[in-house]
Design an enzyme around this catalytic site. Structure first.
Site, PDB file in Angstrom:
ATOM      1  N   ILE A 217      38.589  13.801  37.264  1.00  0.00           N
ATOM      2  CA  ILE A 217      39.130  12.321  37.918  1.00  0.00           C
ATOM      3  C   ILE A 217      38.679  11.161  37.465  1.00  0.00           C
ATOM      4  O   ILE A 217      37.466  11.173  37.193  1.00  0.00           O
ATOM      5  CB  ILE A 217      38.471  12.607  39.626  1.00  0.00           C
ATOM      6  CG1 ILE A 217      39.211  13.677  40.427  1.00  0.00           C
ATOM      7  CG2 ILE A 217      39.001  11.334  40.268  1.00  0.00           C
ATOM      8  CD1 ILE A 217      38.401  14.008  41.775  1.00  0.00           C
ATOM      9  N   GLU A 239      41.467  21.566  36.750  1.00  0.00           N
ATOM     10  CA  GLU A 239      41.596  21.512  38.280  1.00  0.00           C
ATOM     11  C   GLU A 239      42.657  20.582  38.590  1.00  0.00           C
ATOM     12  O   GLU A 239      43.344  20.931  39.854  1.00  0.00           O
ATOM     13  CB  GLU A 239      40.420  21.139  38.849  1.00  0.00           C
ATOM     14  CG  GLU A 239      40.339  20.757  40.356  1.00  0.00           C
ATOM     15  CD  GLU A 239      38.823  20.207  40.511  1.00  0.00           C
ATOM     16  OE1 GLU A 239      37.819  20.706  39.842  1.00  0.00           O
ATOM     17  OE2 GLU A 239      38.886  19.118  41.261  1.00  0.00           O
ATOM     18  N   LYS A 362      27.716  -2.380  38.411  1.00  0.00           N
ATOM     19  CA  LYS A 362      27.792  -3.673  39.112  1.00  0.00           C
ATOM     20  C   LYS A 362      27.859  -4.978  38.093  1.00  0.00           C
ATOM     21  O   LYS A 362      26.801  -5.731  38.054  1.00  0.00           O
ATOM     22  CB  LYS A 362      26.633  -4.014  39.908  1.00  0.00           C
ATOM     23  CG  LYS A 362      26.543  -2.673  41.242  1.00  0.00           C
ATOM     24  CD  LYS A 362      25.451  -3.031  42.224  1.00  0.00           C
ATOM     25  CE  LYS A 362      25.639  -2.160  43.670  1.00  0.00           C
ATOM     26  NZ  LYS A 362      26.746  -2.384  44.215  1.00  0.00           N
TER      27      LYS A 362
END
Ligand code: COA
Length: 431
Positions: A217, A239, A362
């Site tokens: 993903i 997948e 970040k």
């Protein structure tokens, strides 16, 4: 659409409120995920104030999750088997639950009755002339859910693609259904960042011709796919996939000729992306959808040659432990199929299990390569299973390296601003 079956289909659809009426207090309900999320059924269920103790089991669902609002969550509790963005806050707040589990193991939870399902909520394509709907864009653990639940409640969406593989659901098996004609939930492609581009280049350099690809993903697997168009005779056993794979297929780089399992076919368990992707899988015999206990079966994966498994991560410690499902204690996603494919690739002839992550998070203020994982961080790929780790600063293979060598290798691909600190900290950890 003139057969008696289609006539029945057109006339027998009911309202969402009527369709969900067979759900009773205390029932366990499976919810189809990603682009196949049956939103009208979920909204109708959330609108019921007569229920208590209902549990919803699902992978990541598309769109908002109105059933997690505090007043409803006390009656209808959501249980994520993989946490999507709408469920992160409810899980963190304790209004929803999360089960850590390999994707390959979820079907058996349903089929064995470990999680006995009363109802399966699914979104399917209209019945074909043989009397079968298709599970469409997500077969994953929906296959086991419709095979094991006592009742099946369906949103029959005229726009759900009819997909090939183990996707058929007999129309007769459906106990109640609504008919819709709405676009599937889409997942738009994001603009690639410089960091993702550099990671994509590092990984593309590791992919040999005739490799069998698994792409996980996120933006990094996408960045790899856009850089494989010059490769030859690639295969796909994955997948999930998104639009970028369609572009790779269009480039001619994917032939699936050298795969040992389902040669000549792309194998997947679900897809998520845009309309272009949904059109690609619609009635396309090139793409076989299978349940995730098949696509993610480590033994099956390893039978294909040169399996390259490309999966992202959130944090990696200097010994090679990979956190991919949480940011500290906060559940971010899930175990999914990462371990299934990392291990399958490791056992495949010429295989390359790859974990990829940007060196910092970040805005560059923290390193994702750390001496020790954050408290609460979930190890998805263990340091025994990890092989390649890739950042924008390089690619290292940890397999066969000692703890001291691993610390040195991982420090060499950390952001330069953090390398001195990592060397200092490494001296204090076990080596
Ligand atoms: N500390 C604090 N914040 C962190 C962090 C860290 N160590 N690592 C990442 N973050 C933040 C990022 O800054 C980003 O924040 P933003 O959304 O505000 O920009 C966010 O967490 C997500 O990080 P990102 O790297 O963009 O995640 P991603 O969308 O690429 O997904 C995984 C990465 C690991 C979560 C995802 O691949 C996954 O769920 N993997 C597990 C399952 C799996 O691998 N399955 C494989 C088969 S499909």
């Amino acid at each position: 659409m003139n057969s008696p079956l289609h006539h029945a289909f057109a006339s027998r659809g009911t309202s969402p409120a009527d369709a969900v009426a067979l759900v009773a207090s205390g029932m366990r309900v499976f919810v189809h995920g990603a682009s196949a999320t049956p939103t009208p059924l979920l909204e109708a269920l959330a609108a019921r104030d007569d229920l208590d103790g209902v549990r919803l089991y699902h992978l990541h669902t598309a769109g908002a999750a109105p059933w997690t609002a505090p007043d409803i969550a006390s009656r209808i509790r959501s249980v994520s088997l993989f946490t999507g963005s709408a469920l992160r806050e409810p899980v963190a707040d304790g209004r929803a639950d999360f089960i850590p589990v390999f994707l390959s193991d979820i079907p058996a939870l349903f089929l064995s009755g470990t999680i006995p399902l009363d109802v399966a909520f699914v979104q399917v394509s209209p019945p074909d002339r043989h009397g079968y709907c298709s599970l469409g864009t997500s077969v994953d653990c929906a296959r086991a859910a419709v095979d094991s639940a006592r009742f099946v409640v369906a949103e029959v969406n005229r726009q759900m693609p009819r997909t090939h593989g183990n996707t058929a659901l007999a129309f007769d098996r459906i106990d109640a259904f609504i008919v819709t004609d709405r676009p599937l939930a889409e997942h738009a492609l994001s603009q690639e960042t410089d960091v993702e581009a550099r990671i994509g280049e590092q990984i593309a350099a590791l992919v040999e011709d005739r490799s069998t690809l698994q792409v996980g993903i996120g933006a990094i697997p996408d960045a790899v796919l856009t850089r494989l168009k010059g490769k030859h005779e690639l295969g796909v056993h994955t997948e999930m996939f998104s639009d970028r794979l369609v572009e790779l297929v269009e480039s001619g780089a994917v032939t699936n000729r050298f795969k040992a399992v389902h040669p000549g076919r792309i194998v997947t368990s679900f897809v998520t992306g845009t309309r272009k992707l949904f059109d690609f899988v619609n009635d396309n015999p090139l793409v076989e959808f299978h349940a995730c206990d098949r696509t993610n079966d480590t033994a099956l994966i390893s039978r294909n040659p040169r399996v390259v498994a490309i999966n992202a991560a959130l944090q990696v410690d200097l010994s090679g432990q990979v956190c991919a499902d949480s940011i500290g204690h906060r559940i971010y996603s899930g175990i999914g199929g990462q371990m299934d494919f990392i291990r399958g690739a490791a056992r495949s002839r010429g295989g390359k299990p790859i974990i990829a992550l940007p060196a910092t998070a970040k805005g560059g203020t923290i390193s994702r390569i750390v001496a020790e994982l954050s408290p609460g961080a979930g190890v998805v790929t263990t340091r025994g299973h990890v092989h390649w780790v890739v950042t924008e600063f390089g690619a290292v293979n940890l397999h066969g390296l000692s703890l001291r060598e691993r610390a040195d290798a991982l420090t060499s691909i950390a952001h330069p601003d953090f390398r001195a600190e990592l060397r200092r900290e490494a001296r204090h950890s076990a080596r």
